[in-house]
Write a protein that holds these residues in place. Structure first.
Motif, PDB file in Angstrom:
ATOM      1  N   ASP A 187      -3.697   7.689 -53.673  1.00  0.00           N
ATOM      2  CA  ASP A 187      -3.882   6.774 -54.792  1.00  0.00           C
ATOM      3  C   ASP A 187      -4.788   5.605 -54.430  1.00  0.00           C
ATOM      4  OD1 ASP A 187      -0.486   7.276 -55.852  1.00  0.00           O
ATOM      5  OD2 ASP A 187      -2.330   8.125 -56.667  1.00  0.00           O
ATOM      6  N   TYR A 188      -4.919   5.362 -53.134  1.00  0.00           N
ATOM      7  CA  TYR A 188      -5.739   4.265 -52.650  1.00  0.00           C
ATOM      8  C   TYR A 188      -6.708   4.787 -51.604  1.00  0.00           C
ATOM      9  CZ  TYR A 188      -1.986   1.661 -54.844  1.00  0.00           C
ATOM     10  OH  TYR A 188      -1.072   1.196 -55.740  1.00  0.00           O
ATOM     11  N   ILE A 189      -7.872   4.184 -51.551  1.00  0.00           N
ATOM     12  CA  ILE A 189      -8.892   4.618 -50.612  1.00  0.00           C
ATOM     13  C   ILE A 189      -8.431   4.357 -49.178  1.00  0.00           C
ATOM     14  CG2 ILE A 189     -11.202   4.129 -49.719  1.00  0.00           C
ATOM     15  CD1 ILE A 189     -12.130   3.697 -52.578  1.00  0.00           C
ATOM     16  N   SER A 190      -8.544   5.381 -48.359  1.00  0.00           N
ATOM     17  CA  SER A 190      -8.231   5.272 -46.942  1.00  0.00           C
ATOM     18  C   SER A 190      -9.505   5.498 -46.132  1.00  0.00           C
ATOM     19  CB  SER A 190      -7.192   6.317 -46.545  1.00  0.00           C
ATOM     20  OG  SER A 190      -7.074   6.396 -45.139  1.00  0.00           O
ATOM     21  N   VAL A 191      -9.581   4.855 -44.957  1.00  0.00           N
ATOM     22  CA  VAL A 191     -10.719   5.065 -44.069  1.00  0.00           C
ATOM     23  C   VAL A 191     -10.360   5.999 -42.924  1.00  0.00           C
ATOM     24  CG1 VAL A 191     -11.657   2.804 -44.654  1.00  0.00           C
ATOM     25  CG2 VAL A 191     -10.220   3.064 -42.616  1.00  0.00           C
ATOM     26  N   GLN A 192      -9.171   6.566 -42.985  1.00  0.00           N
ATOM     27  CA  GLN A 192      -8.683   7.416 -41.899  1.00  0.00           C
ATOM     28  C   GLN A 192      -9.020   8.881 -42.162  1.00  0.00           C
ATOM     29  OE1 GLN A 192      -7.396   5.943 -39.232  1.00  0.00           O
ATOM     30  NE2 GLN A 192      -7.547   3.965 -40.278  1.00  0.00           N
ATOM     31  N   THR A 193      -9.577   9.551 -41.170  1.00  0.00           N
ATOM     32  CA  THR A 193      -9.904  10.961 -41.346  1.00  0.00           C
ATOM     33  C   THR A 193      -8.671  11.788 -41.643  1.00  0.00           C
ATOM     34  OG1 THR A 193      -9.739  11.323 -38.952  1.00  0.00           O
ATOM     35  CG2 THR A 193     -11.925  10.816 -39.831  1.00  0.00           C
ATOM     36  N   ALA A 194      -7.520  11.392 -41.095  1.00  0.00           N
ATOM     37  CA  ALA A 194      -6.293  12.167 -41.275  1.00  0.00           C
ATOM     38  C   ALA A 194      -5.823  12.211 -42.716  1.00  0.00           C
ATOM     39  CB  ALA A 194      -5.194  11.603 -40.386  1.00  0.00           C
ATOM     40  N   ASP A 195      -6.273  11.269 -43.531  1.00  0.00           N
ATOM     41  CA  ASP A 195      -5.829  11.229 -44.929  1.00  0.00           C
ATOM     42  C   ASP A 195      -6.671  12.119 -45.844  1.00  0.00           C
ATOM     43  OD1 ASP A 195      -5.003   7.745 -44.555  1.00  0.00           O
ATOM     44  OD2 ASP A 195      -3.671   9.490 -44.537  1.00  0.00           O
ATOM     45  N   PHE A 196      -7.726  12.676 -45.313  1.00  0.00           N
ATOM     46  CA  PHE A 196      -8.588  13.553 -46.107  1.00  0.00           C
ATOM     47  C   PHE A 196      -8.258  15.010 -45.796  1.00  0.00           C
ATOM     48  CE2 PHE A 196     -11.550  10.755 -48.326  1.00  0.00           C
ATOM     49  CZ  PHE A 196     -11.206   9.537 -47.748  1.00  0.00           C
ATOM     50  N   ASP A 197      -8.190  15.813 -46.836  1.00  0.00           N
ATOM     51  CA  ASP A 197      -7.598  17.142 -46.710  1.00  0.00           C
ATOM     52  C   ASP A 197      -8.605  18.271 -46.504  1.00  0.00           C
ATOM     53  OD1 ASP A 197      -5.869  15.538 -49.090  1.00  0.00           O
ATOM     54  OD2 ASP A 197      -4.703  16.427 -47.452  1.00  0.00           O
ATOM     55  N   SER A 198      -9.746  18.160 -47.126  1.00  0.00           N
ATOM     56  CA  SER A 198     -10.757  19.209 -46.998  1.00  0.00           C
ATOM     57  C   SER A 198     -12.098  18.578 -46.675  1.00  0.00           C
ATOM     58  CB  SER A 198     -10.869  20.028 -48.293  1.00  0.00           C
ATOM     59  OG  SER A 198      -9.692  20.757 -48.522  1.00  0.00           O
ATOM     60  N   TRP A 199     -12.890  19.329 -45.900  1.00  0.00           N
ATOM     61  CA  TRP A 199     -14.158  18.823 -45.399  1.00  0.00           C
ATOM     62  C   TRP A 199     -15.274  19.834 -45.617  1.00  0.00           C
ATOM     63  CZ3 TRP A 199     -14.385  14.029 -42.815  1.00  0.00           C
ATOM     64  CH2 TRP A 199     -13.143  13.423 -42.595  1.00  0.00           C
ATOM     65  N   GLY A 200     -16.475  19.314 -45.794  1.00  0.00           N
ATOM     66  CA  GLY A 200     -17.635  20.183 -45.812  1.00  0.00           C
ATOM     67  C   GLY A 200     -18.062  20.545 -44.406  1.00  0.00           C
ATOM     68  N   GLN A 201     -19.137  21.303 -44.304  1.00  0.00           N
ATOM     69  CA  GLN A 201     -19.588  21.769 -43.004  1.00  0.00           C
ATOM     70  C   GLN A 201     -20.471  20.742 -42.293  1.00  0.00           C
ATOM     71  OE1 GLN A 201     -21.076  22.467 -45.798  1.00  0.00           O
ATOM     72  NE2 GLN A 201     -23.260  22.210 -45.378  1.00  0.00           N
ATOM     73  N   GLY A 202     -20.916  19.741 -43.024  1.00  0.00           N
ATOM     74  CA  GLY A 202     -21.729  18.669 -42.460  1.00  0.00           C
ATOM     75  C   GLY A 202     -23.214  18.909 -42.616  1.00  0.00           C
ATOM     76  N   THR A 203     -23.965  17.817 -42.633  1.00  0.00           N
ATOM     77  CA  THR A 203     -25.417  17.879 -42.696  1.00  0.00           C
ATOM     78  C   THR A 203     -25.983  16.853 -41.720  1.00  0.00           C
ATOM     79  OG1 THR A 203     -27.346  17.843 -44.172  1.00  0.00           O
ATOM     80  CG2 THR A 203     -25.602  16.255 -44.651  1.00  0.00           C
ATOM     81  N   GLN A 204     -26.986  17.267 -40.958  1.00  0.00           N
ATOM     82  CA  GLN A 204     -27.528  16.409 -39.906  1.00  0.00           C
ATOM     83  C   GLN A 204     -28.511  15.396 -40.477  1.00  0.00           C
ATOM     84  OE1 GLN A 204     -27.003  16.457 -36.341  1.00  0.00           O
ATOM     85  NE2 GLN A 204     -28.188  14.546 -36.496  1.00  0.00           N
ATOM     86  N   VAL A 205     -28.325  14.152 -40.074  1.00  0.00           N
ATOM     87  CA  VAL A 205     -29.272  13.077 -40.390  1.00  0.00           C
ATOM     88  C   VAL A 205     -29.781  12.518 -39.064  1.00  0.00           C
ATOM     89  CG1 VAL A 205     -29.536  10.757 -41.339  1.00  0.00           C
ATOM     90  CG2 VAL A 205     -28.215  12.489 -42.588  1.00  0.00           C
ATOM     91  N   THR A 206     -31.090  12.530 -38.897  1.00  0.00           N
ATOM     92  CA  THR A 206     -31.702  12.008 -37.683  1.00  0.00           C
ATOM     93  C   THR A 206     -32.716  10.941 -38.068  1.00  0.00           C
ATOM     94  OG1 THR A 206     -31.454  14.147 -36.581  1.00  0.00           O
ATOM     95  CG2 THR A 206     -32.984  12.571 -35.593  1.00  0.00           C
ATOM     96  N   VAL A 207     -32.537   9.755 -37.495  1.00  0.00           N
ATOM     97  CA  VAL A 207     -33.428   8.635 -37.774  1.00  0.00           C
ATOM     98  C   VAL A 207     -34.188   8.296 -36.497  1.00  0.00           C
ATOM     99  CG1 VAL A 207     -33.617   6.286 -38.655  1.00  0.00           C
ATOM    100  CG2 VAL A 207     -31.763   7.777 -39.453  1.00  0.00           C
ATOM    101  N   SER A 208     -35.497   8.432 -36.550  1.00  0.00           N
ATOM    102  CA  SER A 208     -36.323   8.159 -35.372  1.00  0.00           C
ATOM    103  C   SER A 208     -36.799   6.712 -35.377  1.00  0.00           C
ATOM    104  CB  SER A 208     -37.516   9.108 -35.337  1.00  0.00           C
ATOM    105  OG  SER A 208     -38.344   8.886 -36.462  1.00  0.00           O
ATOM    106  N   SER A 209     -36.960   6.182 -34.165  1.00  0.00           N
ATOM    107  CA  SER A 209     -37.376   4.773 -34.059  1.00  0.00           C
ATOM    108  C   SER A 209     -38.878   4.647 -34.005  1.00  0.00           C
ATOM    109  CB  SER A 209     -36.765   4.160 -32.801  1.00  0.00           C
ATOM    110  OG  SER A 209     -37.129   4.911 -31.661  1.00  0.00           O
TER     111      SER A 209
END
Length: 125
Positions: free
Chosen positions: A103-125
Motif C-alpha cells: 500500500d506504500y512505496i518501499s525501497v527494499q528489493t524484498a518487498d517487490f515480487d516480480s522482476w524483469g530480466q534487466g536492461t544494461q545502461v552504460t554511461v561513458s565519461s
C-alpha cells in the motif's frame, strides 16, 4: 503471475539521456506499485524510483532526484524511466519490478515480487 520486460538500455555519453520502458502482462499496473532498481558490477541492487498504484506519488533515490523521471501509461500497461544528465556512476543493469500487495512505496528489493530480466545502461565519461 506478472511478466515484466524492460527495453531502452544502451550506451550513452555523460550528460546524455536514455528512456527505459517496462511492459507488464498478467496484471494491470494501475493496481500495483511499480519500481525501478539498478545493479552495478560488484554492488547490491539498489532502489532508483517507484510509483504508487494510485499514480499520485513517485519516489526517487537521492542520487537520481532531479535527473530521472518515472511515469506510467495505464492504457498500454507500461512504466517508463526518463534518465537525463546521465553520469558514469549511473552505469548498471536496470530492472523493473512490481510490488503486488503493498500500500506504500518501499525501497527494499524484498518487498517487490516480480522482476524483469534487466536492461544494461552504460554511461561513458
Amino acid at each position: 503471475q506478472v511478466q515484466l520486460v524492460e527495453s531502452g538500455g544502451g550506451l550513452v555519453q555523460a550528460g546524455g539521456s536514455l528512456r527505459l520502458s517496462c511492459a507488464a502482462s498478467g496484471r494491470q499496473i494501475r493496481n500495483h506499485i511499480m519500481g525501478w532498481f539498478r545493479q552495478a558490477p560488484g554492488k547490491k541492487r539498489e532502489f532508483v524510483a517507484a510509483i504508487h498504484w494510485s499514480g499520485a506519488t513517485t519516489h526517487y533515490a537521492d542520487s537520481v532526484k532531479g535527473r530521472f523521471t518515472m511515469s506510467r501509461d495505464t492504457a498500454k500497461n507500461t512504466v517508463s524511466l526518463q534518465m537525463n544528465s546521465l553520469k558514469p556512476e549511473d552505469t548498471a543493469v536496470y530492472y523493473c519490478a512490481v510490488d503486488l500487495d503493498g500500500d506504500y512505496i518501499s525501497v527494499q528489493t524484498a518487498d517487490f515480487d516480480s522482476w524483469g530480466q534487466g536492461t544494461q545502461v552504460t554511461v561513458s565519461s
